[in-house]
Design an enzyme around this catalytic site. Structure first.
Site, PDB file in Angstrom:
ATOM      1  N   CYS A  19       0.843  -1.485  -0.352  1.00 38.79           N
ATOM      2  CA  CYS A  19       0.059   0.047   0.144  1.00 38.79           C
ATOM      3  C   CYS A  19       1.357   1.531  -0.722  1.00 38.79           C
ATOM      4  O   CYS A  19       0.395   1.954  -1.043  1.00 38.79           O
ATOM      5  CB  CYS A  19      -0.703   0.034   1.159  1.00 38.79           C
ATOM      6  SG  CYS A  19      -1.833  -1.605   1.026  1.00 38.79           S
ATOM      7  N   CYS A  86     -25.439  34.355  14.874  1.00 42.77           N
ATOM      8  CA  CYS A  86     -23.883  34.831  14.940  1.00 42.77           C
ATOM      9  C   CYS A  86     -23.368  33.351  14.900  1.00 42.77           C
ATOM     10  O   CYS A  86     -22.809  33.372  14.195  1.00 42.77           O
ATOM     11  CB  CYS A  86     -23.617  35.305  15.510  1.00 42.77           C
ATOM     12  SG  CYS A  86     -24.388  37.224  16.101  1.00 42.77           S
ATOM     13  N   ASP A 494      35.817  19.141  13.861  1.00 37.29           N
ATOM     14  CA  ASP A 494      36.988  20.473  14.929  1.00 37.29           C
ATOM     15  C   ASP A 494      37.575  21.217  15.518  1.00 37.29           C
ATOM     16  O   ASP A 494      36.892  20.562  16.888  1.00 37.29           O
ATOM     17  CB  ASP A 494      35.904  21.497  14.088  1.00 37.29           C
ATOM     18  CG  ASP A 494      36.035  23.635  14.065  1.00 37.29           C
ATOM     19  OD1 ASP A 494      37.571  23.650  13.607  1.00 37.29           O
ATOM     20  OD2 ASP A 494      35.355  24.090  15.173  1.00 37.29           O
ATOM     21  N   ASP A 696      31.990  25.943   9.318  1.00 40.12           N
ATOM     22  CA  ASP A 696      31.990  24.561   9.140  1.00 40.12           C
ATOM     23  C   ASP A 696      30.723  23.920   8.272  1.00 40.12           C
ATOM     24  O   ASP A 696      31.158  22.743   7.929  1.00 40.12           O
ATOM     25  CB  ASP A 696      32.012  23.898  10.653  1.00 40.12           C
ATOM     26  CG  ASP A 696      33.336  23.853  11.175  1.00 40.12           C
ATOM     27  OD1 ASP A 696      34.072  24.223  11.035  1.00 40.12           O
ATOM     28  OD2 ASP A 696      33.033  24.653  12.717  1.00 40.12           O
TER      29      ASP A 696
END
Length: 797
Positions: A19, A86, A494, A696
């Site tokens: 599916c 309303c 780093d 980086d």
């Protein structure tokens, strides 16, 4: 190429991998669409070109294929209604909108409930419509994270299963007659038409989802699990009906009934689906926990008064009051007050962090003592926690490459099984002349081969694995990254902000001129405009010494080298020896001093005034507490750590020695970091790049896996595939371990899913497997796969 947008749709009606594969294939055939459909999460993640595709077309396509798109319900507070007219006006106005299924407005409670389809209409459009009608609408106060739809679905499955069991138990009892057991057998139970009355509701009411699923699949020219179930149970049911008619028409005829086979198969499959659904609910527990971390309300200052409002209504720029023990509602910074904040849910650090005016605070962290006011800066989907939740949601909905294999197998598996079942029936009937045995064997083949387990094997493990990572501060952006991490053999780290804390301090200052304070003042003045951590350390040290400095002009940062500025009419240069050589400044007499400082692991910078060397300043950045342990663990995992830094070789080597790194790339300019990643990749290494700064980002993108330290910049985190929340490097090794264990779990799931099918089909074809046993085995296979995936929740990282 137009503007790319992303939409997540909840899909209903999927039963197996066939599916999800069919929906994914058809969506991807649409112009400008890239879709992934996940069976376990029952969601489709769709990227589309909004200039070529309307979201409604995507929903239409899913519905044309015979599946449903989940609706959502919004509970609203509505102000301004004065009478029943309303309420009626709002209801009518909303009901006419595309994508809204129902709208119920309650005048007395001044509230409304709207059921809508995401993608066709959004909650913002709904509230805007109410506003256009002359009223005000907001999401209900204190809205909580709920999974009511799934809970209701589970309750419905339980009710159906209970009914199925009640109707099937008498039929199960009749099996005693087949097995020639000496049990009392009431005559009515052996009556074909009594069995017909029991089996029919199970076949066509409780089994209706299978018929609907089979119809959808066949209508679209494919086959799925439902086709197998329908073929198998229908064959048993209608053969039994035919036998019942023959029994009725032929006095003394002994009918061969298989009503119990069809009913018990459907019941067992429902048992499996129920257990599977309950287990799948547990796979998203980590995401639910994250959602529940959010604050529900906030105290905002409006017109000089403190007002409590839902956190969803907080806007950027609002002034909030946070009292002791409360969760900080959103991201921002402190205006007034002093406190300590428990940030463990973000950083993993259990010790509360002292905060005062000007300090940043993160939403969902806990204020432990003092009351303070804060300004909201990031709200709603922009908060740190919302970003984490988004990453986890996307990861759980994504596909790992290994899943493509399962999708391909599922796509061709069902037609092959139907062919095997037909062949089995013909061989038994033509060679053995036994219609009953032929029917039983072919039904068993159809049922044992359902590919449900195959479809669940990968996504359930991905969901649990990414959830486990999130609980431990490791955010995988997708299943593919969870899979790729296991292959990493080299990690390029780093130095600044990753291995070290990224907050250097001045350790040494040497002046080569008589007026030492004057040289230091020029240094501080020149560094003030710079945002580099080394410059900030110099300026902070200057404040401690009572030196504020003067205004600098013509400031220029030279990446990887240093800075230049004009201070009080004099030209000041601060930076590396390479910069001094480039500017023609003689520093030969002081190289020994530089060497000694660098061998101590300090970053030494030369200071020149008007082209003459005036001094040296040394700055040290301390190593993170867990860096050494993390490096040792990586080595034990067979992963080589490599350090890259713009610092000079001596400083880099000193830091590397301290943490246990043997290979170092030093004096690397920011733009050269990505080249170092390529250099390692050319050597055949699978490289993970770990960094935290803007510079980086290219290297993070170049790496086979990019890993951002969560305390770093948004740009680095955006470019990365994995984020380590809080910056603890021990999470790096944990990410590798989690990836390896998750992939091993997936391979186990795929093995057992395929084993059930490949081993079960020949056994069933030989007539050695009763159909009801085949049904139990098929249900058990799905449950065992999900249960095995859940074992990941208990692993230790």
């Amino acid at each position: 190429m137009g503007r790319q947008k992303e939409l997540t749709l909840g899909i209903t009606g999927m039963t197996c991998a066939a599916c999800s594969a069919r929906i994914e294939k058809r969506l991807n055939q649409m112009d400008g669409v890239e879709a992934q459909v996940n069976l376990a999460t029952e969601k489709a993640t769709v990227k589309y070109d909004e200039d070529r595709i309307d979201p409604g077309q995507l929903i239409d396509k899913v519905e044309d294929l015979g599946y449903g798109v989940e609706r959502e319900r919004a509970e609203l507070d509505i102000q301004g209604m004065t009478c029943a007219a309303c309420a009626t006006r709002i209801e009518k106005g909303l009901s006419r909108m595309e994508g809204i299924q129902s709208a119920a407005i309650n005048l007395a409670a001044e509230s409304g409930s709207v059921e809508y389809t995401p993608g066709r209409v959004s909650i913002d459009v709904i509230t805007d419509k109410i506003k256009d009608l002359g009223y005000q609408a907001t999401l209900k106060k204190g809205r909580e994270v709920k999974e009511s739809r799934k809970e209701e679905e589970l309750r419905r499955k339980k009710r159906l299963l209970a009914l199925s069991i009640v109707l099937s138990l008498p039929l199960l009892y009749t099996m005693a007659a087949h097995w020639q057991l000496n049990l009392p057998m009431p005559e009515i139970l052996m009556n074909p038409w009594f069995q017909f009355l029991l089996a029919t509701p199970v076949q066509f009411y409780i089994g209706a989802p299978f018929y609907r699923g089979a119809y959808r699949a066949l209508k679209n020219g494919s086959a799925n699990m439902d086709v197998l179930v329908v073929l198998g149970t229908s064959a048993a049911y209608f053969y039994s009906v035919a036998e019942g008619i023959r029994w009725l028409m032929t006095p003394g005829y002994q009918a061969q009934l298989y009503f119990e086979t069809s009913a018990i198969l459907i019941t067992l499959i429902h048992v499996g689906k129920l257990i599977e659904g309950m287990a799948k609910g547990r796979t998203t527990a980590a995401l639910t926990q994250l959602l529940n971390l959010q604050a529900k309300e906030a105290t905002v200052v409006r017109n000089g008064e403190e007002v409590s409002i839902p956190v969803e209504e907080v806007r950027a720029g609002d002034t909030l009051v946070v009292k002791p023990g409360e969760k900080i509602p959103v991201d921002g910074f402190i205006l007034t007050g002093n406190t300590a904040v428990d940030e463990s849910m973000i950083t993993g650090e259990s010790i509360p962090v002292e905060k005062s005016a000007g300090d940043p605070v993160i939403g969902a962290t806990i204020n432990t003592n003092g009351t303070f006011t804060m300004e909201a800066k990031k709200v709603g989907k922009d908060t740190t926690l919302a970003g984490i939740i988004k990453i986890v949601e996307e990861a759980q909905g994504s596909k790992a490459p290994i899943q493509r294999m399962a999708d391909v197998i599922s796509g061709i598996f069902v037609p092959i099984v139907v062919g095997i079942a037909v062949l089995t029936f013909l061989l038994w009937y033509l060679l053995a002349g036994d219609l009953t045995a032929a029917l039983a064997a072919s039904i068993a083949v159809l049922v044992i081969a359902c590919p449900c387990a195959l479809g669940l094997a990968t996504p359930t493990s991905i969901m649990v694995g990414t959830g486990k990572g999130a609980e431990n501060g490791i955010l995988f952006k997708g299943g593919e990254y969870l899979e790729q991490t296991q292959r990493i053999d080299t990690v390029l780290l780093d130095k600044t902000g990753t291995i070290t804390k990224g907050k250097p301090e001045v350790t040494d200052f040497v002046s080569f001129q008589e007026d030492e304070r004057m040289v230091f003042t020029y240094l501080v003045s020149a560094e003030k405009p710079s945002e580099h951590p080394l410059a900030q350390a110099v300026v902070a040290y200057g404040k401690e010494q009572g030196v504020e400095g003067w205004e600098a002009e013509n400031f220029a940062a030279i990446p990887g080298h240093g800075i230049q500025a004009v201070v009080g009419g004099r030209h000041v240069t601060v930076g590396t020896r390479r910069l001094m050589d480039r500017e023609g400044i003689d520093c030969r007499d002081h190289r020994e001093k530089m060497d000694r400082l660098e061998e101590e692991g300090k970053t030494a910078m030369m200071i020149a005034i008007d082209g003459e060397l005036a001094g040296i300043v040394a700055v040290a950045d301390t190593v993170k507490e867990h860096a050494k342990e993390a490096i040792r663990t990586l080595k034990n995992l067979g992963v080589e750590p490599v350090m890259v830094t713009g610092d000079n070789r001596r400083t880099a080597a000193a830091v590397a020695r301290e943490v246990g790194i043997d290979r170092v790339f030093a004096e690397v300019l920011p733009e050269e970091k990505a080249d170092k990643v390529k250099e390692l990749q050319v050597q055949g290494k699978r490289v993970a790049m770990v960094g935290d700064g803007i510079n980086d980002a290219p290297a993070l993108a170049q790496g086979d896996i990019g890993i951002a330290v969560g305390t770093g910049t948004d740009v680095a985190i955006e470019a990365a595939d994995i984020t380590l929340v809080g910056g603890d490097l021990t999470h790096l090794a944990q990410a590798v371990v989690l990836s390896r264990k998750t992939m091993r779990n997936i391979r186990q799931n795929l093995f057992w899913a395929l084993f059930y099918n490949t081993a079960g089909i020949p056994i069933a074809a030989l007539g050695l497997l009763a159909p009801w046993i085949a049904g139990a085995a098929m249900a058990f296979s799905s449950v065992s796969v999900v249960t095995n995936a859940l074992r990941l929740k208990r692993i230790r990282l």
